[in-house]
Design an enzyme around this catalytic site. Structure first.
Site, PDB file in Angstrom:
ATOM      1  N   ALA A  33       0.839  -1.199   0.000  1.00 32.59           N
ATOM      2  CA  ALA A  33       0.000   0.000   0.000  1.00 32.59           C
ATOM      3  C   ALA A  33       0.874   1.249   0.000  1.00 32.59           C
ATOM      4  O   ALA A  33       2.086   1.157  -0.192  1.00 32.59           O
ATOM      5  CB  ALA A  33      -0.919  -0.016   1.210  1.00 32.59           C
ATOM      6  N   ASN A  34       0.287   2.404   0.185  1.00 33.97           N
ATOM      7  CA  ASN A  34       1.056   3.660   0.312  1.00 33.97           C
ATOM      8  C   ASN A  34       0.347   4.586   1.291  1.00 33.97           C
ATOM      9  O   ASN A  34      -0.695   4.230   1.838  1.00 33.97           O
ATOM     10  CB  ASN A  34       1.224   4.307  -1.073  1.00 33.97           C
TER      11      ASN A  34
END
Ligand code: CTP
Ligand code: CA
Length: 232
Positions: A33-34
């Site tokens: 993810a980020n």
């Protein structure tokens, strides 16, 4: 209170907005993810809706609520986001605010990956995700107005201009997401403030540091102005 027609310049316009991060599965319990919170994308969707637009928001996994007055589709991965966006065409405009994961694992494991004594960490094989903005920017049913974002930590203008050309966008909203961008607590990603430059074929315009809601208001007004040029 209901707004006068003049205050709803986007009435009758259908606008797709992407927001949030994407999650790319590694196995049933892990993902890549980020740091995107969805705050900027959701604020833009809400601002467009306040100007009367029929807003179709495609959101990755976020912890903030769905914006009022907007139709929201929830997705997890980049490939799901692309499918949702394509399914929402045709549209008058599309605004790509999501921080799409650039890579995913080639094959997500069907079972939880276990530590095996002596074998060390798994070597994750990565492949590139589809570029959703570039796909729409070059689409046979391309919306009249296509707007992207560019998250950069260096050479912001040069990189944003290159993205404008490569992805077939009309406008790129460029922001400096480096930790020393001068934007305080938490920086741009996850924070409440943003400082952007609006990059088009003809040049760049620098906006002052604003809240994400203020950036959204200004961008919605800019989009309304651009769409005024076309027939309803
Ligand atoms: N974008 C997208 N699909 C992707 C990657 C990016 O739609 N797979 C969109 C983003 O929503 C944003 C724009 O493209 O509007 C630019 O995203 P960014 O991550 O800044 O650019 P990349 O082309 O992925 O390049 P890099 O991350 O290497 O800077
Ligand atoms: Ca990227």
């Amino acid at each position: 209170a209901l707004l006068e027609p003049a205050e709803r310049p986007l009435a009758g316009r259908r606008i797709i907005v992407t927001s949030g991060p994407t999650h790319e599965p590694i196995d049933p319990v892990r993902y890549i993810a980020n740091r995107s919170s969805g705050k900027q994308g959701h604020a833009i969707a809400a601002a467009l809706a306040r100007l009367g637009a029929d807003v179709q928001l495609v959101s990755g996994p976020v912890t903030i609520p769905d914006p009022a007055g907007v139709s929201t589709t929830h997705v997890e991965s980049a490939r799901q986001m692309r499918e949702a966006v394509e399914g929402l065409l045709p549209a008058d405009a599309a605004i790509f605010v999501a921080a799409v994961a650039d890579w995913r694992t080639a094959d997500a494991a069907g079972e939880k990956i276990k530590k095996v004594a002596g074998e060390g960490p798994p070597a994750l094989q990565m492949v590139e995700n589809p570029d959703i903005l570039a796909g729409i920017g070059h689409h046979a049913r391309r919306p009249f107005l296509v707007v992207g974002f560019a998250a950069e930590t260096q050479d912001v203008l040069k990189n944003a201009k290159a993205k404008l050309d490569r992805k077939g966008a009309d406008l790129i909203v460029a922001n400096d997401v480096s930790h020393d961008s001068g934007i305080g607590p938490g920086g741009v990603m996850g924070g409440d403030r943003n400082r952007v430059r609006i990059v088009s074929k003809t040049g760049a315009e620098e906006w002052p540091e604003l809240t994400k809601d203020e950036v959204a208001e200004r961008l919605a007004a800019l989009i309304a102005g651009r769409l005024q040029a076309i027939e309803t």
